[in-house]
Motif scaffolding. Structure first.
Motif, PDB file in Angstrom:
ATOM      1  N   TRP A 106     -25.282 -42.581  13.281  1.00  0.00           N
ATOM      2  CA  TRP A 106     -24.640 -43.888  13.856  1.00  0.00           C
ATOM      3  C   TRP A 106     -25.194 -44.918  13.223  1.00  0.00           C
ATOM      4  O   TRP A 106     -24.639 -45.869  12.535  1.00  0.00           O
ATOM      5  N   ALA A 107     -26.654 -44.994  13.253  1.00  0.00           N
ATOM      6  CA  ALA A 107     -27.347 -45.910  12.532  1.00  0.00           C
ATOM      7  C   ALA A 107     -27.046 -46.153  10.935  1.00  0.00           C
ATOM      8  O   ALA A 107     -26.820 -47.281  10.422  1.00  0.00           O
ATOM      9  N   ALA A 108     -27.162 -45.037  10.252  1.00  0.00           N
ATOM     10  CA  ALA A 108     -26.757 -44.864   8.943  1.00  0.00           C
ATOM     11  C   ALA A 108     -25.242 -45.451   8.666  1.00  0.00           C
ATOM     12  O   ALA A 108     -25.221 -46.187   7.548  1.00  0.00           O
ATOM     13  N   TYR A 109     -24.341 -45.066   9.471  1.00  0.00           N
ATOM     14  CA  TYR A 109     -23.095 -45.571   9.329  1.00  0.00           C
ATOM     15  C   TYR A 109     -23.059 -47.079   9.538  1.00  0.00           C
ATOM     16  O   TYR A 109     -22.350 -47.764   8.789  1.00  0.00           O
ATOM     17  N   GLN A 110     -23.577 -47.749  10.475  1.00  0.00           N
ATOM     18  CA  GLN A 110     -23.446 -49.202  10.825  1.00  0.00           C
ATOM     19  C   GLN A 110     -24.066 -49.790   9.582  1.00  0.00           C
ATOM     20  O   GLN A 110     -23.819 -50.879   9.329  1.00  0.00           O
ATOM     21  N   GLU A 111     -25.044 -49.048   8.981  1.00  0.00           N
ATOM     22  CA  GLU A 111     -25.818 -49.890   7.778  1.00  0.00           C
ATOM     23  C   GLU A 111     -24.914 -49.844   6.668  1.00  0.00           C
ATOM     24  O   GLU A 111     -24.811 -50.735   5.806  1.00  0.00           O
ATOM     25  N   THR A 112     -24.426 -48.643   6.243  1.00  0.00           N
ATOM     26  CA  THR A 112     -23.630 -48.423   4.997  1.00  0.00           C
ATOM     27  C   THR A 112     -22.178 -48.471   4.984  1.00  0.00           C
ATOM     28  O   THR A 112     -21.408 -48.717   3.989  1.00  0.00           O
ATOM     29  N   GLY A 113     -21.383 -48.113   6.428  1.00  0.00           N
ATOM     30  CA  GLY A 113     -20.016 -47.864   6.420  1.00  0.00           C
ATOM     31  C   GLY A 113     -19.605 -46.479   5.746  1.00  0.00           C
ATOM     32  O   GLY A 113     -18.322 -46.425   5.971  1.00  0.00           O
ATOM     33  N   ARG A 114     -20.350 -45.706   5.248  1.00  0.00           N
ATOM     34  CA  ARG A 114     -20.100 -44.457   4.803  1.00  0.00           C
ATOM     35  C   ARG A 114     -19.692 -43.433   5.616  1.00  0.00           C
ATOM     36  O   ARG A 114     -20.402 -43.059   6.700  1.00  0.00           O
ATOM     37  N   HIS A 115     -18.570 -42.881   5.633  1.00  0.00           N
ATOM     38  CA  HIS A 115     -18.049 -41.935   6.590  1.00  0.00           C
ATOM     39  C   HIS A 115     -17.221 -40.865   5.873  1.00  0.00           C
ATOM     40  O   HIS A 115     -16.660 -40.936   4.729  1.00  0.00           O
ATOM     41  N   VAL A 116     -16.764 -39.890   6.743  1.00  0.00           N
ATOM     42  CA  VAL A 116     -15.767 -38.847   6.410  1.00  0.00           C
ATOM     43  C   VAL A 116     -14.946 -38.910   7.713  1.00  0.00           C
ATOM     44  O   VAL A 116     -15.375 -39.001   8.803  1.00  0.00           O
ATOM     45  N   THR A 117     -13.458 -38.899   7.316  1.00  0.00           N
ATOM     46  CA  THR A 117     -12.791 -38.956   8.479  1.00  0.00           C
ATOM     47  C   THR A 117     -12.739 -37.684   9.151  1.00  0.00           C
ATOM     48  O   THR A 117     -13.027 -36.692   8.624  1.00  0.00           O
ATOM     49  N   GLY A 118     -12.148 -37.817  10.649  1.00  0.00           N
ATOM     50  CA  GLY A 118     -11.807 -36.441  11.244  1.00  0.00           C
ATOM     51  C   GLY A 118     -11.093 -35.500  10.606  1.00  0.00           C
ATOM     52  O   GLY A 118     -11.341 -34.353  10.594  1.00  0.00           O
ATOM     53  N   GLN A 119      -9.914 -36.088   9.901  1.00  0.00           N
ATOM     54  CA  GLN A 119      -8.938 -35.367   9.418  1.00  0.00           C
ATOM     55  C   GLN A 119      -9.554 -34.490   8.068  1.00  0.00           C
ATOM     56  O   GLN A 119      -9.463 -33.258   7.912  1.00  0.00           O
TER      57      GLN A 119
END
Length: 90
Positions: free
Chosen positions: A55-68
């Motif tokens: 979660w911290a990494a996502y908040q910092e970078t915004g990088r993600h994979v969608t659920g789909q």
């Protein structure tokens, strides 16, 4: 380290009944129960820490994979068309 436990009569009766069925001592049964509980709780805390870090990494970078995207990838597991993990993106 010597430790004593106070357990109610119903649980004590259950613990005393198992050794004859499992060919183990009451002491072994109680130690095994405690060992399994501690391992389960340690794993749970590890998963929690991993989730907080993600979660911290996502908040910092915004990088993600969608659920789909994740589901589509996971649905290929164990098939002849198994795919590599999807790339993270913004």
């Amino acid at each position: 380290m010597a430790t004593s436990l106070k357990i109610d009569d119903a649980l004590k009766s259950r613990v005393q009944h198992l050794p004859s069925q499992r060919r183990r001592s009451s002491h072994w049964i109680m130690l095994e129960a405690i060992r399994q509980y501690v391992e389960r709780e340690e794993a749970r805390e590890g998963f929690r820490q991993e989730a907080l870090a993600a979660w911290a990494a996502y908040q910092e970078t915004g990088r993600h994979v969608t659920g789909q995207e994740a589901r589509a990838w996971l649905n290929t597991w164990g098939t002849d068309e198994e795919k590599a993990a999807p790339e993270c993106h913004k």
